[in-house]
Design a protein around this motif. Structure first.
Motif, mmCIF file in Angstrom:
data_model
loop_
_atom_site.group_PDB
_atom_site.id
_atom_site.type_symbol
_atom_site.label_atom_id
_atom_site.label_comp_id
_atom_site.label_asym_id
_atom_site.label_seq_id
_atom_site.Cartn_x
_atom_site.Cartn_y
_atom_site.Cartn_z
ATOM 1 N N ASP A 1 -10.133 3.549 -11.142
ATOM 2 C CA ASP A 1 -10.450 4.687 -10.272
ATOM 3 C C ASP A 1 -9.313 5.704 -10.262
ATOM 4 O O ASP A 1 -9.292 6.633 -9.465
ATOM 5 C CB ASP A 1 -10.748 4.234 -8.846
ATOM 6 C CG ASP A 1 -9.544 3.571 -8.165
ATOM 7 O OD1 ASP A 1 -8.483 3.433 -8.817
ATOM 8 O OD2 ASP A 1 -9.672 3.198 -6.992
ATOM 9 N N VAL B 1 -6.441 5.477 -9.195
ATOM 10 C CA VAL B 1 -5.604 5.434 -7.988
ATOM 11 C C VAL B 1 -4.776 4.157 -7.977
ATOM 12 O O VAL B 1 -3.554 4.204 -7.929
ATOM 13 C CB VAL B 1 -6.467 5.527 -6.712
ATOM 14 C CG1 VAL B 1 -5.569 5.414 -5.465
ATOM 15 C CG2 VAL B 1 -7.236 6.841 -6.682
ATOM 16 N N VAL B 2 -5.471 3.027 -8.017
ATOM 17 C CA VAL B 2 -4.766 1.755 -8.070
ATOM 18 C C VAL B 2 -4.820 1.231 -9.496
ATOM 19 O O VAL B 2 -5.487 1.789 -10.356
ATOM 20 C CB VAL B 2 -5.374 0.728 -7.084
ATOM 21 C CG1 VAL B 2 -5.252 1.226 -5.664
ATOM 22 C CG2 VAL B 2 -6.824 0.453 -7.422
ATOM 23 N N GLU C 1 -11.605 -1.200 -4.370
ATOM 24 C CA GLU C 1 -11.731 -0.711 -2.998
ATOM 25 C C GLU C 1 -10.937 -1.582 -2.036
ATOM 26 O O GLU C 1 -10.293 -1.079 -1.112
ATOM 27 C CB GLU C 1 -13.208 -0.681 -2.582
ATOM 28 C CG GLU C 1 -14.049 0.305 -3.356
ATOM 29 C CD GLU C 1 -13.682 1.749 -3.073
ATOM 30 O OE1 GLU C 1 -13.237 2.042 -1.944
ATOM 31 O OE2 GLU C 1 -13.825 2.579 -3.985
ATOM 32 N N GLU D 1 -8.255 -3.186 -2.516
ATOM 33 C CA GLU D 1 -6.810 -2.993 -2.622
ATOM 34 C C GLU D 1 -6.319 -1.833 -1.775
ATOM 35 O O GLU D 1 -5.116 -1.693 -1.545
ATOM 36 C CB GLU D 1 -6.414 -2.783 -4.088
ATOM 37 C CG GLU D 1 -6.485 -4.055 -4.915
ATOM 38 C CD GLU D 1 -5.833 -3.889 -6.281
ATOM 39 O OE1 GLU D 1 -5.015 -2.959 -6.434
ATOM 40 O OE2 GLU D 1 -6.135 -4.682 -7.178
ATOM 41 N N ARG D 2 -7.220 -0.990 -1.318
ATOM 42 C CA ARG D 2 -6.822 0.138 -0.478
ATOM 43 C C ARG D 2 -6.518 -0.300 0.957
ATOM 44 O O ARG D 2 -5.918 0.444 1.726
ATOM 45 C CB ARG D 2 -7.933 1.200 -0.444
ATOM 46 C CG ARG D 2 -8.335 1.738 -1.799
ATOM 47 C CD ARG D 2 -9.564 2.623 -1.657
ATOM 48 N NE ARG D 2 -10.152 2.960 -2.946
ATOM 49 C CZ ARG D 2 -9.791 4.003 -3.669
ATOM 50 N NH1 ARG D 2 -8.856 4.827 -3.220
ATOM 51 N NH2 ARG D 2 -10.369 4.243 -4.825
ATOM 52 N N LEU D 3 -6.987 -1.496 1.316
ATOM 53 C CA LEU D 3 -6.831 -1.958 2.695
ATOM 54 C C LEU D 3 -5.966 -3.209 2.741
ATOM 55 O O LEU D 3 -6.008 -4.030 1.831
ATOM 56 C CB LEU D 3 -8.204 -2.286 3.301
ATOM 57 C CG LEU D 3 -9.203 -1.141 3.426
ATOM 58 C CD1 LEU D 3 -10.549 -1.671 3.907
ATOM 59 C CD2 LEU D 3 -8.685 -0.083 4.385
#
Length: 209
Positions: free
Chosen positions: A20, A22-23, A69, A71-73
């Motif tokens: 994505d 981002v990560v 997703e 990994e964002r939290l």
């Protein structure tokens, strides 16, 4: 499709990359596909079929999208007990522990204690915990939802399956209906989530299986 003779040569090659931007990108290897197939009773492993490999690939792409997703939290790592429960759940799909471990060895695991196998189980549990946190906690099933399902679905289905038998009243089956509607809403929410994730992510399949 991958020829049986070639399969052993590409076990550790990357089949697809899910990113994505981002990560860190999520990789899917050929061995990941075999590991996924090993957990499914009655799926041929030697050699695996192209349709089964492609179904496994789609499952793993969705799992990697969820992992991106997640990994964002901030999340709590799965406990040993949660991993043991997941292993037991999968083991119960097989006729015996011996048959389950035979399939694990066929795809390179030594046993259920193999480090790579346990990491795979931890990833599966982590994804389920994220989905529970993200979706199950926020599902709302109203009394109207239950009454509508009882009238439009439960009652006609019951009459079809049990001709001549009196249909149960709503209250004794309300919990059952609530569970059905809850799981349905979760599935719908997850599918919408995945559709959105697919639009935002890049999935590059490096070679066909």
């Amino acid at each position: 499709s991958v020829k049986p003779a070639a399969a052993q040569q590409i076990v550790d090659k990357t089949v697809a990359v899910v990113s994505d931007n981002v990560v860190e990108p999520q990789l899917i290897t050929y061995s990941d596909l075999l590991w996924q197939l090993a957990l499914q009773p009655d799926v041929q492993l030697s050699p695996p079929s192209s349709p089964d490999l492609n179904r496994a690939l789609q499952v793993l792409i969705d799992q990697r999208l969820i992992a991106l997703e997640a990994e964002r939290l901030p999340t709590v790592a799965p406990s040993d007990e949660e991993v043991r429960i997941e292993i037991r759940r999968i083991l119960n799909l097989f006729p015996s522990t011996r048959e389950f471990e035979r399939r694990l060895r066929a795809v390179g695991f030594e046993s259920v204690e193999d480090g790579n196998f346990r990491r795979m189980m931890e990833q599966r549990v982590a994804i389920e915990k994220y989905l529970d946190f993200r979706f199950r906690s926020f599902v709302v099933v109203t009394l109207q939802d239950e009454e509508t399902y009882y009238r439009d679905v439960f009652t006609p289905n019951f009459r079809k399956r049990n001709p001549g038998v009196i249909v149960p009243a709503l209250e004794p089956v309300r919990a059952q209906i609530n569970k059905i509607l809850t799981e349905r809403k979760i599935e719908e929410d997850i599918e919408r989530f995945l559709e959105d994730a697919r639009r935002r992510a890049e999935v590059e399949v490096l070679f066909e299986v």
